[in-house]
Design an enzyme around this catalytic site. Structure first.
Site, short mmCIF file in Angstrom:
data_model
loop_
_atom_site.label_atom_id
_atom_site.label_comp_id
_atom_site.label_asym_id
_atom_site.label_seq_id
_atom_site.Cartn_x
_atom_site.Cartn_y
_atom_site.Cartn_z
CB CYS A 296 -3.75 1.82 -2.36
SG CYS A 296 -1.75 1.88 -2.09
CB CYS B 142 5.32 -1.56 -6.21
SG CYS B 142 6.16 -2.64 -6.53
CB CYS C 60 -0.92 -0.09 1.00
SG CYS C 60 -2.75 1.22 1.45
#
Length: 170
Positions: free
Chosen positions: A90, A97, A13
């Site tokens: 998210c 990434c 996240c």
């Protein structure tokens, strides 16, 4: 997937303070008692917060999962480690990434940030919905024959798990 070693999951996240912490906790608790192959879980963030959100800790405690004393981690702290599955929860982490080196499979389970709630009551409700959404997804993933799945099958199944379940709205 390699037989004999634990199935390793990383939940990513942005702040590693809410959704990813809840995901890690669920995988760690439920995966530890999995019959076929245990699960080891970690979480990290692209821009880690200074602490785990207290509502995440409170929500987990409500479900008898002790999670106090945890510290958000940076993606840099887990880079280079092998993971059977990397899950972004998210959009910012997905953008930061899009590919995680060392991941056998990767999937996006985008959920709204419960920390965006405006009041304490709204935050508790948002964290409860986030917990429920992740709980459902984690249970569905852990019910799969992970030992018999290759990376493509795992990615496809994990995507279907997310796509067939409601995303909470708050």
């Amino acid at each position: 997937m390699k037989a004999g070693h634990p199935f390793r999951v990383l939940v990513l996240c942005t702040g590693n303070s809410a959704r990813s912490q809840i995901g890690e906790a669920l995988f760690a608790v439920r995966g530890a008692t999995r019959f076929a192959r245990t699960v080891e879980a970690e979480s990290a963030g692209s821009h880690p917060a200074s602490r785990v959100n207290p509502y995440a800790v409170e929500t987990l405690a409500h479900h008898d999962i002790r999670w106090d004393g945890r510290t958000p981690k940076s993606i840099a702290e887990v880079e280079g480690r092998p993971f059977d599955l990397v899950i972004t929860v998210c959009g910012n982490a997905r953008e930061a990434c899009p590919y995680f080196p060392g991941a056998t499979a990767q999937v996006h389970w985008g959920l709204p940030d419960p920390a965006d709630a405006a009041t304490p009551d709204a935050a508790r409700e948002a964290f409860a919905r986030t917990y429920d959404a992740l709980s459902e997804r984690v249970d569905a993933l852990l019910a799969l024959p992970l030992e018999a799945m290759d990376a493509g099958q795992l990615s496809a199944a994990a995507s279907r798990i997310h796509d067939t379940r409601p995303v909470p709205v708050f």
